[in-house]
Write an enzyme that holds these catalytic residues in place. Sequence first.
Site, PDB file in Angstrom:
ATOM      1  N   HIS A   1     -10.137  15.721  -0.892  1.00  0.00           N
ATOM      2  CA  HIS A   1     -10.357  17.010  -0.236  1.00  0.00           C
ATOM      3  C   HIS A   1      -9.582  18.075  -0.988  1.00  0.00           C
ATOM      4  CE1 HIS A   1     -11.347  19.676   3.112  1.00  0.00           C
ATOM      5  NE2 HIS A   1     -10.191  20.245   2.844  1.00  0.00           N
TER       6      HIS A   1
ATOM      7  N   ASP B   1     -12.504  20.716  16.061  1.00  0.00           N
ATOM      8  CA  ASP B   1     -12.176  21.577  14.923  1.00  0.00           C
ATOM      9  C   ASP B   1     -13.253  22.643  14.718  1.00  0.00           C
ATOM     10  OD1 ASP B   1     -10.704  22.389  12.508  1.00  0.00           O
ATOM     11  OD2 ASP B   1     -12.547  21.745  11.524  1.00  0.00           O
TER      12      ASP B   1
ATOM     13  N   ARG C   1     -10.603  30.740  15.110  1.00  0.00           N
ATOM     14  CA  ARG C   1      -9.534  31.165  14.195  1.00  0.00           C
ATOM     15  C   ARG C   1     -10.050  32.201  13.210  1.00  0.00           C
ATOM     16  NH1 ARG C   1      -8.082  25.940  11.395  1.00  0.00           N
ATOM     17  NH2 ARG C   1      -6.731  27.248  10.126  1.00  0.00           N
TER      18      ARG C   1
ATOM     19  N   SER D   1      -6.684  20.882  11.043  1.00  0.00           N
ATOM     20  CA  SER D   1      -8.111  21.123  10.844  1.00  0.00           C
ATOM     21  C   SER D   1      -8.644  20.211   9.739  1.00  0.00           C
ATOM     22  CB  SER D   1      -8.324  22.604  10.489  1.00  0.00           C
ATOM     23  OG  SER D   1      -9.607  22.828   9.993  1.00  0.00           O
TER      24      SER D   1
ATOM     25  N   LYS E   1     -10.666  16.036  10.360  1.00  0.00           N
ATOM     26  CA  LYS E   1     -11.984  15.688   9.805  1.00  0.00           C
ATOM     27  C   LYS E   1     -11.880  14.505   8.858  1.00  0.00           C
ATOM     28  CE  LYS E   1     -12.350  20.056   8.723  1.00  0.00           C
ATOM     29  NZ  LYS E   1     -12.595  21.448   8.496  1.00  0.00           N
TER      30      LYS E   1
HETATM   31  N1  URA Z   1     -10.229  23.995   5.405  1.00  0.00           N
HETATM   32  C1  URA Z   1     -10.410  23.528   6.667  1.00  0.00           C
HETATM   33  O1  URA Z   1     -11.205  22.623   6.886  1.00  0.00           O
HETATM   34  N2  URA Z   1      -9.678  24.063   7.663  1.00  0.00           N
HETATM   35  C2  URA Z   1      -8.773  25.040   7.473  1.00  0.00           C
HETATM   36  O2  URA Z   1      -8.133  25.458   8.416  1.00  0.00           O
HETATM   37  C3  URA Z   1      -8.596  25.536   6.159  1.00  0.00           C
HETATM   38  C4  URA Z   1      -9.337  24.986   5.126  1.00  0.00           C
END
Ligand code: URA
Length: 436
Positions: A82, A161, A168, A183, A187
Site C-alpha cells: 500500500h 472507513d 473527513r 483508515s 482496509k
Molecule cells: N488513504 C486512505 O485510505 N485513508 C486515508 O485516510 C489517507 C490515505
Amino acid sequence: MQAADIIARKRDGEELTTEEINWFIQGVTEDALPDYQIAAWLMAVYIRGMSRRETLDLAQAMAHSGAMLDLSGVVDFAVDKHSSGGVGDKTTLVVLPLVVACGVPVGKMSGRGLGFSGGTLDKMESIPGFRAELTTQEFLDQLAKCGIVLSGQSADLAPADGKLYALRDVTATVGSLPLIATSIMSKKLAAGADAIVLDVKAGSGAFMSSVDEARRLAGLMLDIGRMAGRKMVALISDMSQPLGRAVGNALEVQEAIETLHGGGPGDLVEHCLVTTGHMLRLAGVGESLDALMPAMRAKLQNGAAFAAFRTLVQAQGGDAAAVDDPDDLPRAGVVKAIPAPRRGYIAQMDARAVGDASMLLGAGRRRKGDPVDHAVGVVLHAKVGDYVEAGQPLFTVHANDLDRLAEAERRLMDAPAWHEEPVKAPPLFYDVLEVV
Ligand code: URA
C-alpha cells in the site's frame, strides 16, 4: 451509551474505552448515528489525537465493520502493498507483475486519485476495456486462476472507513495520524493479506510533508499490523519530487510498460525493485534484498514481468493490443514542450506543483466521483540534480483544453527551483521499518 457523551469525553481529551469505540463504530456502520455527531467526533479526534491503545481499538473496530476476507483457501501466503499516495507513483503497475513473475501471487485492492495525488485504478482504466471494479467473488476467483488481480475496494470491506472517509473529506479532518493509520490499516486487515509492505511517502506531494511525520504514521500502522499478527515492512520514501518522469494516467501506464520491458527511469526502477524485494522477502522468497536483485532485474529484462502484466490486463477485460503497443493508449490533442526559462542545476522539482498541474489538466479529480481525462498529464525532462540549459525542454504538457493548458503551465512554473552549483538528488528512501 450516548454519542454526545463519547464526543464530549474525546473533546475534553479523555481516553475512550474499547467498548465506547466499538459502540461508536457500530453506530457509524449501521447508520444509527447522524453525520453531525460523527463529524463532531472526528473533529474531536483530530484535535485531541488518540492514545496507541485507542488507535489499535479503532483499527480493529473499523476492520471488523464488514467482511474479513480469508485468502487461505485461495493462496498459501498472501502479500500486499500500500502506498500512502503521491505524484507519478505508478509502482503498483510494475511491482504486482514483478512479484508474480518471481513466483508469489498477489491480489490487491487499490484506490482512485483525489486532488493532486494519483490513483492506481484511474491509471489502469486508461487501458481500453479494463474493469477495475470486481465483486469479492470475482476477486477471489481471479486470484485462484491467474495469481494476479487488481481491483477497487469492495463495498463490504471496512464499510465504516467508507463513511468516515467521506465525512473527513468535507470536514477538514483528513490529516490526522490516528485517522489516516486506521483508515489505511482497517482496509488492509480486512483484505486478508498475511504480509503487507507499506510505502509511506514524505514530501510536498504526499499526505505527510516531513520525514518525521511519515515515520510516526508508519510506526502507528506497524503497531496495528503487529497487533493483528501480520508481517509488515514500512518504507519511508521521498515524495518531494515526482517518481519517474510521467504524471497522468495513460502517460504513467506507458512508463510502467517501459519499465516492465527492462527500461524506464532509474528512480522508478530502483523503487520498484526495493518494494518488490521486501514483498518477496516477507513471503519467504530470498535471503535478502541484495540476493534478490539479479533475479528481479532478470524478470524485467526477459519479459516475464510484462507477461504477468498482460495476464492481469486480459483477465480484467483490458485490450492487450494497447499494452503491446502503448501508442494505442488514449492520446491528448495538444502536446506542448515548455522550455527552461534559464540555465542551472535543478535544486527542487516540487511534486505538489506538478501534481496540481496534472489535476488542472483533468488527470485528477477535485471532488470524489468527478470524471478523469486519461490522456492528459505532464512529462518531466529534468529532475533534482540535473543541469539544464536555457530553452531546453523542461516539461512536455499533454492537454485536451487550451484554457486548462494555460493554467497548468502557470502552475508548473512554480515547480523548479534553481541553483548555480551542483545539487544532490534526494534519497529514494529515508528509512525501512519492520515488524519482526
Ligand atoms: N488513504 C486512505 O485510505 N485513508 C486515508 O485516510 C489517507 C490515505
